[in-house]
Design a protein around this motif. Structure first.
Motif, short mmCIF file in Angstrom:
data_model
loop_
_atom_site.label_atom_id
_atom_site.label_comp_id
_atom_site.label_asym_id
_atom_site.label_seq_id
_atom_site.Cartn_x
_atom_site.Cartn_y
_atom_site.Cartn_z
N ILE A 207 0.83 -1.20 0.00
CA ILE A 207 0.00 0.00 0.00
C ILE A 207 0.86 1.25 0.00
N LYS B 276 1.13 4.34 -2.80
CA LYS B 276 0.97 5.76 -2.50
C LYS B 276 2.18 6.57 -2.94
N GLY C 61 -4.74 -0.65 -5.63
CA GLY C 61 -5.29 0.67 -5.35
C GLY C 61 -6.57 0.57 -4.56
N GLU C 62 -7.05 1.71 -4.14
CA GLU C 62 -8.26 1.76 -3.32
C GLU C 62 -9.48 1.25 -4.06
N GLN C 63 -9.50 1.41 -5.38
CA GLN C 63 -10.64 0.96 -6.18
C GLN C 63 -10.53 -0.51 -6.55
#
Length: 137
Positions: A102, A106, A134-136
């Protein structure tokens, strides 16, 4: 759309410890990884980008530029460091394989021209890795 993956390596130390827990609980949950002196790994990362092939260069992304971005944003920050003590993002989160993936995302997000970051894979050992999309994701 094509996917291109670049590998890189770094060596780093880390430990797992939750300050709000007792020493007994830290050792019960994290085992020998709770040694506050830390232990090290030779990490391998894979950075996969997605994009269209440039009709002139035949590239999704300039490979030298991608290598330079990885070196500047990740390798020079993580290599031969104690992650808990020397890398800012791990002062507030444990440097697990998952959290490293993660954190690398970023660090690289929106920094690779002409390509979209697709996946970060972090190998802590040859038989242990984490993927982050990624977050999605």
């Amino acid at each position: 759309m094509i996917f291109l993956t670049r590998k890189a390596e770094f060596s780093a130390a880390h430990f797992y410890w939750v300050e709000d827990w007792t020493e007994e609980k830290n050792h019960r949950i994290f085992g020998k990884c709770a040694n506050r002196n830390g232990h090290g790994h030779n990490y391998t990362i894979e950075v996969t980008v997605a994009g269209e092939v440039d009709p002139v260069t035949g590239f999704v992304v300039d490979l030298k530029q991608l290598k330079d971005i990885l070196e500047r944003e990740v390798i020079s920050v993580y290599d031969h460091r104690h992650l808990n003590l020397e890398v800012p993002e791990f002062r507030s989160s444990l440097p697990t394989t998952e959290n490293i993936a993660i954190a690398i995302w970023k660090r690289l997000e929106d920094k690779i021209p002409n390509a979209k970051l697709h996946r970060i894979r972090v190998y802590e050992m040859p038989d242990l890795f984490a993927d982050f999309y990624g977050e999605q994701g």
